[in-house]
Write a protein that holds these residues in place. Structure first.
Motif, PDB file in Angstrom:
ATOM      1  N   ARG A  71       0.835  -1.207   0.000  1.00  0.00           N
ATOM      2  CA  ARG A  71       0.000   0.000   0.000  1.00  0.00           C
ATOM      3  C   ARG A  71       0.869   1.256   0.000  1.00  0.00           C
ATOM      4  O   ARG A  71       0.571   2.240  -0.698  1.00  0.00           O
ATOM      5  CB  ARG A  71      -0.921  -0.024   1.217  1.00  0.00           C
ATOM      6  CG  ARG A  71      -2.038   1.025   1.182  1.00  0.00           C
ATOM      7  CD  ARG A  71      -2.968   0.793   2.351  1.00  0.00           C
ATOM      8  NE  ARG A  71      -4.061   1.756   2.362  1.00  0.00           N
ATOM      9  CZ  ARG A  71      -5.208   1.616   1.701  1.00  0.00           C
ATOM     10  NH1 ARG A  71      -5.402   0.544   0.945  1.00  0.00           N
ATOM     11  NH2 ARG A  71      -6.160   2.515   1.790  1.00  0.00           N
ATOM     12  N   VAL A  72       1.943   1.232   0.781  1.00  0.00           N
ATOM     13  CA  VAL A  72       2.862   2.371   0.806  1.00  0.00           C
ATOM     14  C   VAL A  72       3.514   2.557  -0.559  1.00  0.00           C
ATOM     15  O   VAL A  72       3.603   3.680  -1.081  1.00  0.00           O
ATOM     16  CB  VAL A  72       3.947   2.153   1.881  1.00  0.00           C
ATOM     17  CG1 VAL A  72       5.028   3.231   1.771  1.00  0.00           C
ATOM     18  CG2 VAL A  72       3.327   2.179   3.275  1.00  0.00           C
ATOM     19  N   MET A  73       3.962   1.480  -1.162  1.00  0.00           N
ATOM     20  CA  MET A  73       4.664   1.563  -2.436  1.00  0.00           C
ATOM     21  C   MET A  73       3.740   2.016  -3.565  1.00  0.00           C
ATOM     22  O   MET A  73       4.203   2.567  -4.577  1.00  0.00           O
ATOM     23  CB  MET A  73       5.297   0.216  -2.773  1.00  0.00           C
ATOM     24  CG  MET A  73       6.316  -0.238  -1.735  1.00  0.00           C
ATOM     25  SD  MET A  73       7.236  -1.695  -2.242  1.00  0.00           S
ATOM     26  CE  MET A  73       8.288  -0.974  -3.502  1.00  0.00           C
ATOM     27  N   ARG A  74       2.457   1.810  -3.408  1.00  0.00           N
ATOM     28  CA  ARG A  74       1.505   2.258  -4.420  1.00  0.00           C
ATOM     29  C   ARG A  74       1.026   3.693  -4.179  1.00  0.00           C
ATOM     30  O   ARG A  74       0.150   4.200  -4.874  1.00  0.00           O
ATOM     31  CB  ARG A  74       0.296   1.324  -4.452  1.00  0.00           C
ATOM     32  CG  ARG A  74       0.619  -0.038  -5.092  1.00  0.00           C
ATOM     33  CD  ARG A  74      -0.561  -0.959  -5.019  1.00  0.00           C
ATOM     34  NE  ARG A  74      -0.328  -2.170  -5.803  1.00  0.00           N
ATOM     35  CZ  ARG A  74      -1.109  -3.246  -5.768  1.00  0.00           C
ATOM     36  NH1 ARG A  74      -2.172  -3.255  -4.981  1.00  0.00           N
ATOM     37  NH2 ARG A  74      -0.830  -4.296  -6.508  1.00  0.00           N
ATOM     38  N   GLY A  75       1.604   4.333  -3.166  1.00  0.00           N
ATOM     39  CA  GLY A  75       1.239   5.717  -2.910  1.00  0.00           C
ATOM     40  C   GLY A  75      -0.106   5.878  -2.238  1.00  0.00           C
ATOM     41  O   GLY A  75      -0.710   6.959  -2.308  1.00  0.00           O
ATOM     42  N   ARG A  76      -0.577   4.837  -1.561  1.00  0.00           N
ATOM     43  CA  ARG A  76      -1.898   4.897  -0.914  1.00  0.00           C
ATOM     44  C   ARG A  76      -1.792   4.810   0.606  1.00  0.00           C
ATOM     45  O   ARG A  76      -2.750   4.470   1.284  1.00  0.00           O
ATOM     46  CB  ARG A  76      -2.778   3.760  -1.444  1.00  0.00           C
ATOM     47  CG  ARG A  76      -3.119   3.875  -2.921  1.00  0.00           C
ATOM     48  CD  ARG A  76      -3.822   2.611  -3.413  1.00  0.00           C
ATOM     49  NE  ARG A  76      -4.967   2.248  -2.602  1.00  0.00           N
ATOM     50  CZ  ARG A  76      -6.171   2.787  -2.728  1.00  0.00           C
ATOM     51  NH1 ARG A  76      -6.379   3.742  -3.631  1.00  0.00           N
ATOM     52  NH2 ARG A  76      -7.163   2.394  -1.967  1.00  0.00           N
TER      53      ARG A  76
END
Length: 470
Positions: A109-114
């Motif tokens: 989720r962090v890596m997807r910018g969310r």
């Protein structure tokens, strides 16, 4: 837990997991057997392994690799047989894997910018992480250490979720303390004998006395000799590999009565020869950090539970023991659906105990290091986005540290969770040639519904007008 089986004369005690023993008790009271418990453990493990595979998929791992890892966990004699053990460590392992998978999904989720989006999916993953934390804390005594050891790395990797991760760890710690020191005593559940709490300290004294007897004062020796002869303290009791060697060599009743004085001796030992205390801890926990076992003649070998249940139930059915007259004694035996398959599985189990395969099948140190290597390589490959990936190693690190911090002997079951985590981490190596998950990537269709905020935003987006077009 002395009174876990109905019909036993002893009171319940918290020297083992009261939560898991409650499951055993409920299963026996409800069905008169243990089949339901082992079935539920199998279903739970299968569900959590599947959840882990989904988490790996979200990170970019192809299904064939995560499925292969799951298959290895299922067929490897150590981890495969582990699932049907009637023992707290099985439920603990399931909880560890659940927390591990939940962390991976939060990393994605962090890596997807969310990371800052607070939708239902986010709270669902936090709930699963907390469920894993609670299982870790309550299914094995003192393993709140795992959660606390994993916390710094989780906070470093999941910066935008620090408040939430800290809250989960704090809530789990409070629950652990309240349950053990308020709830259990209020229910009449006995606390472990004082010598069980301080067994590691007694062992430290013995290890130090065996290594450097000249450092002990006359006052120290005067206390020690009331518990066991000095020749015992410096002999069998001083074996650093197994606390039981110490506890079986001393007078436990006398040790309990003189515990305060023994703790004074221990504190002096810590000040005079801290290296001896470190030696004792690292020696007992060698199975967590040492790839290869120690010498068998001093119990430094990998201690593995037998796959066959003896008639005397490991001495518990002997005269005067807890299970001698238990009404549940007849069901505590092996009853496979297929004796042929059982015989084959038992043969494979025992075959895997050969010294040449112990380090990879039954010991967790190699798998812990492989977990770290896999995560570090991926983090280096993905550079800046790779910072979040480091969080994937947090649970494995916490599991290793918890065993190093408090471990009585080189028992294989204490590091079997590390083997499971290591196997499920290996598929990360297949991502070294692939780019990191992009910020533009959307959540997978089956990852719960799109948040209400996103839905309203999509509905409010103006569409191009047809007016004026040719």
């Amino acid at each position: 837990m002395g009174g876990v089986l109905p019909g036993a004369d002893e009171h319940w005690s918290s020297d083992h997991s009261v939560l898991y023993d409650s499951f055993v008790w409920l299963c026996l009271k409800g069905t008169g057997d243990l089949w339901l418990l082992t079935l539920l453990q199998t279903v739970a493990m299968a569900a959590v392994v599947a959840y882990t595979c989904v988490a790996l998929r979200d990170l970019g791992v192809r299904g064939r690799w995560s499925a292969a890892a799951a298959l290895v966990v299922a067929v490897l004699p150590s981890t495969g047989a582990f699932v049907v053990w009637v023992w707290k460590d099985t439920a603990f392992c399931i909880s560890v894997l659940l927390a591990f998978a939940a962390v991976i999904r939060l990393v994605v989720r962090v890596m997807r910018g969310r990371a800052t989006v607070r939708d239902r999916w986010f709270y669902w993953q936090l709930g699963l992480l907390e469920l894993g934390f609670i299982g870790i804390a309550l299914f094995r005594n003192n393993n709140i250490i795992l959660v606390l050891a994993a916390l710094p790395l989780l906070l470093f990797a999941l910066r935008s979720m620090r408040m939430w991760i800290t809250a989960l760890a704090a809530a789990t710690t409070v629950l652990f303390l309240v349950t053990n020191f308020v709830l259990y005593p209020a229910l009449g559940i006995l606390r472990p004998n004082i010598t069980s709490y301080y067994a590691f300290n007694y062992a430290d004294i013995a290890v130090a006395y065996k290594a450097a007897p000249s450092t002990f004062t006359a006052a120290d020796k005067a206390v020690m000799v009331k518990v066991a002869p000095l020749s015992v303290w410096g002999g069998r009791a001083g074996n650093c590999w197994d606390v039981d060697w110490t506890m079986h060599s001393i007078d436990r009743t006398a040790a309990g009565q003189l515990n305060d004085q023994l703790m004074t001796v221990w504190w002096e030992v810590l000040q005079r020869t801290p290296q001896s205390v470190a030696q004792g801890h690292l020696c007992r926990s060698q199975i967590a950090w040492g790839i290869f076992p120690g010498a068998k003649n001093v119990a430094g070998n990998t201690q593995i539970s037998a796959p066959v249940i003896p008639v005397n139930l490991f001495d518990q059915a002997n005269p005067g023991r807890a299970m001698e007259h238990s009404p549940y004694r007849p069901i505590l035996k092996t009853r496979p659906l297929s004796w042929k398959l059982h015989t084959a599985a038992t043969w494979a189990y025992m075959f895997s105990e050969t010294p040449q395969t112990l380090w990879i099948v039954w010991r967790g140190a190699f798998w812990s290091y492989l977990s770290y290597l896999s995560v570090l390589l991926l983090a280096f490959r993905w550079r800046r986005p790779g910072r979040s990936v480091l969080g994937i190693a947090a649970i494995a690190f916490g599991a290793q540290i918890s065993v190093i911090a408090a471990n009585p002997a080189p028992l294989a079951r204490y590091t079997l969770p590390a083997i499971v985590l290591g196997i499920m981490t290996v598929p990360l190596l297949t991502l070294l040639h692939r780019p990191a998950p992009g910020r533009e990537a959307a959540e997978e269709p089956d990852d719960a519904e799109i948040s209400r905020t996103e839905t309203l935003a999509a509905a409010a987006t103006p569409r191009p007008s047809r007016i004026g077009t040719g």
